[in-house]
Motif scaffolding. Sequence first.
Motif, PDB file in Angstrom:
ATOM      1  N   GLU A 120       0.718  -1.031   0.163  1.00 18.04           N
ATOM      2  CA  GLU A 120       0.054  -0.132  -0.013  1.00 18.04           C
ATOM      3  C   GLU A 120       0.623   1.507  -0.095  1.00 18.04           C
ATOM      4  OE1 GLU A 120      -2.836  -0.139  -0.655  1.00 18.04           O
ATOM      5  OE2 GLU A 120      -3.388  -1.599  -0.380  1.00 18.04           O
ATOM      6  N   TRP A 121       2.055   1.053   0.656  1.00 11.27           N
ATOM      7  CA  TRP A 121       2.189   2.211   1.051  1.00 11.27           C
ATOM      8  C   TRP A 121       3.372   2.671  -0.419  1.00 11.27           C
ATOM      9  CZ3 TRP A 121       3.331   6.190   4.256  1.00 11.27           C
ATOM     10  CH2 TRP A 121       4.865   6.629   3.794  1.00 11.27           C
ATOM     11  N   ALA A 122       4.155   1.629  -1.595  1.00 12.51           N
ATOM     12  CA  ALA A 122       4.693   1.498  -2.708  1.00 12.51           C
ATOM     13  C   ALA A 122       3.200   1.937  -3.351  1.00 12.51           C
ATOM     14  CB  ALA A 122       4.726   0.274  -3.170  1.00 12.51           C
ATOM     15  N   VAL A 123       1.834   1.757  -4.078  1.00 11.95           N
ATOM     16  CA  VAL A 123       0.740   1.925  -4.481  1.00 11.95           C
ATOM     17  C   VAL A 123      -0.487   2.245  -4.416  1.00 11.95           C
ATOM     18  CG1 VAL A 123       2.027   0.102  -5.978  1.00 11.95           C
ATOM     19  CG2 VAL A 123      -0.129  -0.567  -4.430  1.00 11.95           C
ATOM     20  N   GLY A 124      -0.779   2.716  -3.253  1.00 15.74           N
ATOM     21  CA  GLY A 124      -1.609   2.470  -2.831  1.00 15.74           C
ATOM     22  C   GLY A 124      -2.238   3.665  -2.377  1.00 15.74           C
ATOM     23  N   TYR A 125      -1.003   5.068  -2.706  1.00 17.21           N
ATOM     24  CA  TYR A 125      -1.148   6.126  -2.110  1.00 17.21           C
ATOM     25  C   TYR A 125      -1.568   7.602  -3.086  1.00 17.21           C
ATOM     26  CZ  TYR A 125      -0.543   5.402   2.450  1.00 17.21           C
ATOM     27  OH  TYR A 125      -0.848   5.298   4.545  1.00 17.21           O
ATOM     28  N   ASP A 126      -1.366   6.513  -4.403  1.00 17.04           N
ATOM     29  CA  ASP A 126      -1.521   7.959  -5.476  1.00 17.04           C
ATOM     30  C   ASP A 126      -2.794   8.144  -5.556  1.00 17.04           C
ATOM     31  OD1 ASP A 126      -1.498   9.225  -7.745  1.00 17.04           O
ATOM     32  OD2 ASP A 126      -1.136   6.543  -9.252  1.00 17.04           O
ATOM     33  N   LYS A 127      -3.160   9.175  -4.672  1.00 12.99           N
ATOM     34  CA  LYS A 127      -4.788  10.010  -4.558  1.00 12.99           C
ATOM     35  C   LYS A 127      -3.974  11.263  -4.803  1.00 12.99           C
ATOM     36  CE  LYS A 127      -5.984   5.660  -3.195  1.00 12.99           C
ATOM     37  NZ  LYS A 127      -7.066   5.226  -3.449  1.00 12.99           N
TER      38      LYS A 127
ATOM     39  N   ALA B 190      10.831 -22.947   5.412  1.00 13.96           N
ATOM     40  CA  ALA B 190       9.503 -22.565   5.099  1.00 13.96           C
ATOM     41  C   ALA B 190       9.362 -21.493   4.965  1.00 13.96           C
ATOM     42  CB  ALA B 190       8.166 -22.933   6.051  1.00 13.96           C
ATOM     43  N   MET B 191       9.355 -20.264   5.242  1.00 13.96           N
ATOM     44  CA  MET B 191       9.403 -19.012   4.712  1.00 13.96           C
ATOM     45  C   MET B 191      10.674 -18.978   3.958  1.00 13.96           C
ATOM     46  SD  MET B 191       9.226 -15.603   5.425  1.00 13.96           S
ATOM     47  CE  MET B 191       7.742 -15.904   7.205  1.00 13.96           C
ATOM     48  N   ASP B 192      10.439 -18.672   2.548  1.00 16.08           N
ATOM     49  CA  ASP B 192      11.304 -17.609   1.573  1.00 16.08           C
ATOM     50  C   ASP B 192      10.948 -15.845   1.609  1.00 16.08           C
ATOM     51  OD1 ASP B 192      12.589 -16.841  -0.930  1.00 16.08           O
ATOM     52  OD2 ASP B 192      11.388 -18.751  -2.168  1.00 16.08           O
ATOM     53  N   PHE B 193      11.869 -15.602   2.114  1.00 19.30           N
ATOM     54  CA  PHE B 193      11.863 -14.570   2.445  1.00 19.30           C
ATOM     55  C   PHE B 193      12.806 -13.721   1.151  1.00 19.30           C
ATOM     56  CE2 PHE B 193      13.957  -9.966   3.566  1.00 19.30           C
ATOM     57  CZ  PHE B 193      13.503  -9.565   3.367  1.00 19.30           C
ATOM     58  N   GLN B 194      13.574 -13.853   0.631  1.00 17.44           N
ATOM     59  CA  GLN B 194      13.574 -12.951  -0.629  1.00 17.44           C
ATOM     60  C   GLN B 194      12.585 -12.529  -1.444  1.00 17.44           C
ATOM     61  OE1 GLN B 194      15.190 -15.731   1.271  1.00 17.44           O
ATOM     62  NE2 GLN B 194      17.075 -13.711   2.007  1.00 17.44           N
ATOM     63  N   TRP B 195      12.055 -14.160  -2.098  1.00 21.78           N
ATOM     64  CA  TRP B 195      11.104 -14.299  -2.648  1.00 21.78           C
ATOM     65  C   TRP B 195      10.154 -13.609  -2.621  1.00 21.78           C
ATOM     66  CZ3 TRP B 195       5.543 -15.271  -2.910  1.00 21.78           C
ATOM     67  CH2 TRP B 195       4.994 -15.660  -4.097  1.00 21.78           C
ATOM     68  N   LEU B 196       9.416 -13.440  -1.194  1.00 21.85           N
ATOM     69  CA  LEU B 196       8.202 -12.445  -0.666  1.00 21.85           C
ATOM     70  C   LEU B 196       8.980 -10.373  -0.830  1.00 21.85           C
ATOM     71  CD1 LEU B 196       7.543 -14.408   2.823  1.00 21.85           C
ATOM     72  CD2 LEU B 196       5.771 -13.974   1.314  1.00 21.85           C
TER      73      LEU B 196
ATOM     74  N   ARG C  61      10.836  -9.455  -2.630  1.00 21.72           N
ATOM     75  CA  ARG C  61      10.499  -8.909  -4.312  1.00 21.72           C
ATOM     76  C   ARG C  61       9.638  -9.084  -4.630  1.00 21.72           C
ATOM     77  NH1 ARG C  61      14.296 -12.458  -4.718  1.00 21.72           N
ATOM     78  NH2 ARG C  61      13.213 -13.466  -5.771  1.00 21.72           N
ATOM     79  N   ALA C  62       8.580 -10.220  -4.382  1.00 21.69           N
ATOM     80  CA  ALA C  62       7.034 -10.182  -4.918  1.00 21.69           C
ATOM     81  C   ALA C  62       5.619  -9.794  -4.254  1.00 21.69           C
ATOM     82  CB  ALA C  62       6.925 -12.177  -5.157  1.00 21.69           C
ATOM     83  N   MET C  63       5.690  -9.155  -3.114  1.00 20.07           N
ATOM     84  CA  MET C  63       4.713  -8.881  -1.998  1.00 20.07           C
ATOM     85  C   MET C  63       5.257  -7.359  -1.518  1.00 20.07           C
ATOM     86  SD  MET C  63       3.584 -12.650  -0.524  1.00 20.07           S
ATOM     87  CE  MET C  63       1.768 -11.314   0.124  1.00 20.07           C
ATOM     88  N   PHE C  64       6.893  -7.400  -0.704  1.00 21.16           N
ATOM     89  CA  PHE C  64       7.072  -6.569  -0.190  1.00 21.16           C
ATOM     90  C   PHE C  64       7.870  -5.142  -0.608  1.00 21.16           C
ATOM     91  CE2 PHE C  64       7.170  -9.328   3.419  1.00 21.16           C
ATOM     92  CZ  PHE C  64       5.922  -9.494   3.874  1.00 21.16           C
ATOM     93  N   TYR C  65       8.157  -4.733  -2.162  1.00 18.14           N
ATOM     94  CA  TYR C  65       8.190  -4.353  -3.101  1.00 18.14           C
ATOM     95  C   TYR C  65       9.935  -3.581  -2.463  1.00 18.14           C
ATOM     96  CZ  TYR C  65       3.462  -3.683  -4.460  1.00 18.14           C
ATOM     97  OH  TYR C  65       2.520  -3.728  -5.466  1.00 18.14           O
ATOM     98  N   GLY C  66      10.404  -5.075  -2.295  1.00 21.25           N
ATOM     99  CA  GLY C  66      11.645  -4.785  -1.783  1.00 21.25           C
ATOM    100  C   GLY C  66      12.027  -4.171  -0.797  1.00 21.25           C
TER     101      GLY C  66
ATOM    102  N   GLN D 282      11.504  -2.641   9.449  1.00 25.05           N
ATOM    103  CA  GLN D 282      12.699  -1.218   8.465  1.00 25.05           C
ATOM    104  C   GLN D 282      12.630  -0.728   9.735  1.00 25.05           C
ATOM    105  OE1 GLN D 282      10.161   1.301   6.178  1.00 25.05           O
ATOM    106  NE2 GLN D 282      10.265   0.774   4.481  1.00 25.05           N
ATOM    107  N   PRO D 283      13.972   0.079   9.365  1.00 24.73           N
ATOM    108  CA  PRO D 283      14.797   0.659  10.483  1.00 24.73           C
ATOM    109  C   PRO D 283      14.259   2.575  10.531  1.00 24.73           C
ATOM    110  CG  PRO D 283      15.738   0.216   8.708  1.00 24.73           C
ATOM    111  CD  PRO D 283      14.671  -0.004   8.750  1.00 24.73           C
ATOM    112  N   ALA D 284      12.444   2.161   9.632  1.00 24.15           N
ATOM    113  CA  ALA D 284      11.941   3.475   9.910  1.00 24.15           C
ATOM    114  C   ALA D 284      10.828   3.433  10.139  1.00 24.15           C
ATOM    115  CB  ALA D 284      12.185   4.136   8.081  1.00 24.15           C
ATOM    116  N   ASP D 285       9.762   4.682   9.996  1.00 27.95           N
ATOM    117  CA  ASP D 285       8.284   5.055  10.448  1.00 27.95           C
ATOM    118  C   ASP D 285       7.761   5.184   9.194  1.00 27.95           C
ATOM    119  OD1 ASP D 285       8.913   3.717  13.148  1.00 27.95           O
ATOM    120  OD2 ASP D 285       9.209   6.024  13.940  1.00 27.95           O
ATOM    121  N   ARG D 286       6.429   4.524   8.548  1.00 26.33           N
ATOM    122  CA  ARG D 286       6.112   5.105   7.458  1.00 26.33           C
ATOM    123  C   ARG D 286       4.737   6.090   8.147  1.00 26.33           C
ATOM    124  NH1 ARG D 286       5.847  -0.429   5.557  1.00 26.33           N
ATOM    125  NH2 ARG D 286       6.817  -1.150   4.508  1.00 26.33           N
ATOM    126  N   LEU D 287       5.095   6.760   7.725  1.00 29.51           N
ATOM    127  CA  LEU D 287       3.822   8.029   8.581  1.00 29.51           C
ATOM    128  C   LEU D 287       2.815   8.694   6.621  1.00 29.51           C
ATOM    129  CD1 LEU D 287       5.023   9.770  11.482  1.00 29.51           C
ATOM    130  CD2 LEU D 287       3.387   7.942  11.286  1.00 29.51           C
TER     131      LEU D 287
END
Length: 647
Positions: free
Chosen positions: A324-331, A376-382, A384-389, A605-610
């Motif tokens: 959402e931070w990457a694509v959901g704030y195009d308002k 069970a956790m493929d973090f690298q794929w997650l 890239r594919a879901m967290f926008y790096g 993430q070492p930051a706050d998304r506000l």
Amino acid sequence: MNKTTGVVVRADACGRSGRGGIAGAVLTICISLLGAINANAAETKPNITPAPTIAVSEEPLASLARPEYAISLYGDLKYGPDFTHFDYVNPDAPKGGTLRDSWSGSFDSLNPFILKGTPAMGLGMMYDTLLTSSLDEPFSEYGLVAEKVEVPKDRSYITFFINPKARFQDDTPITADDVIFSFNTLIEKGSPLYRQYYASVDHVEKLDDLTVKFTFKPGDNLELPLILGQVPVLPKHYWKDRDFSKTTFEPPVGSGPYKIKDFEPGRHITYERVKNYWAKDLPSVKGMYNFDIIRYDYYRDLDVERQAFFAGEYYYRSEHSSREWAVGYDKPDVRNGNIKKELIPNHQSRGMQGFVMNTRRPIFADHRVRRALQYAMDFQWLNRAMFYGAYKRTDSYFVNSELASSGLPKGEELQVLNRYRDQLPPELFTQPYTLPNYDQENGRRKALRQSMTLLQEAGWELRDMKLVNKKTGKPFRFTLLLRQPGFDKIALMMQARLRQLGIEMDFRLIDTGQWLNRIQSRDFDMTTFWWQQSLSPGNEQRDFWSSKAADEPGSRNFAGIKDPVIDQIIDLVISAESRDSLVQRTRALDRVLLWGDYTIPQWYQPADRLAYWDIFGRPSVVPTKGNSIMTWWIDPEKSKKLGKGGY
């Protein structure tokens, strides 16, 4: 929560050392030691016979102390006795306006101190504590209800001197009786957390109407004076005819900057600023609590909650979805600047967020099984594919801080671990703890092979593509309990990975109230949790990881960890006598927890998304422990321009 082990020497009396280096910040106590004074005057008459002397032990004198304005864990205070306000506030911030905020789920109680029920958001604003923390020091506290404190060098007690101006919201003076009532009530009827936190208090006594002394049991619990400073002060006169152990919808009387204005159970709650708040001009409060009204609206659906923000139903949002931070704030309001979107760096420890395995369940009791499930956790794929790096992999229980272990143990950390070498995995001393990386060459194949090897060693085998117990034939199957809708996509990925091992993982999404009841009663196989950590870990580590807490209702030892090595290292962390020693001992604790594989670590993430509507003013300084909305204020001109914020 936080620490207190340092004796502070007042800057004007003895000089100060600079801080280096949180779950807190505290008041700093300056201790003055009485020493014997020996006068060695030159003798002019050698025939004089000196009077007999009596040997006096200096030990009792060493514990004498005098009242001081603040206390820190290791004696280094940033702010001197004449400070007027913290650096991260605007002392001239205007008061007024309305902050509208949101929260997820529901609430069914206005009592935040007990295990029963789900308390409303914001209730902590109603109660002052004895001392208040500084947000730009690892662990220092300054005067609030107690204007001064007294702590001896051996930290065998702490005495609080109550500010004569301190008042409850009904204008009743705060006295020593209220402090004693608060402590005893929280211990006897509050959440079990309080009993564990304050277990080292031997007794509390009233010295006079405005003075309370807490005496400690023998031991090296150096942070205890500071965490006692975090005791919320409750009105004895209000609770004397009410049952503190029960949930309630009767708005209570507090001592803090806000009181309840109105509410609708499970829907919203509104607080109003106490205009005659007794502490508003104290240096530790100046510039804070600037909103006249604070309202929290509750939402059960995260997407609805997010859209309500864009519609202006509330004004301030911390975004937890990288997508959402990457694509959901195009308002439109973001593009034209009405809504600000900002990433604010955070230097606070991010703690451990992960999938927690309940080791009380037989399938998770074996460490080899828990290690196998790390694959069970493929973090690298997650990522890239879901967290926008956007994320980094959590690889420590104290990640994003100097407290995190790394590489191989050395120095004092190694010395601590060597004490328990025969009780720890040999690999802990010879190789760094690592998590699976599917991006390596043949990474997935290697991971699955290693995972299956561990499962076979633990007594499991594949039969008809199903993993079953070799002895009983019972299939390996468990349920992941979720309370955040967005996690179902991640659960599907894990489900697919585990199916390759013959493991069946179901997942179930429930509301926050049900989830709290289930995890508090330990009725789950696996769930998600975030153990937030301070920059100065201490007593709260017992609540997180100790053997005693594993069987304590309401504790945060959800994994059910029972390890005598961890118990002993926690004691060493609590008794650390310097910042460097605390860091080294915490790294040792971190390393042992990691090698126990009690969680499948997630990400941080070492930051706050506000995101916020452009109606606010805020200080130019962001404290070490991160942004605090309670230092912001409503800008009247901006509020009028956008028609939001109460002006």
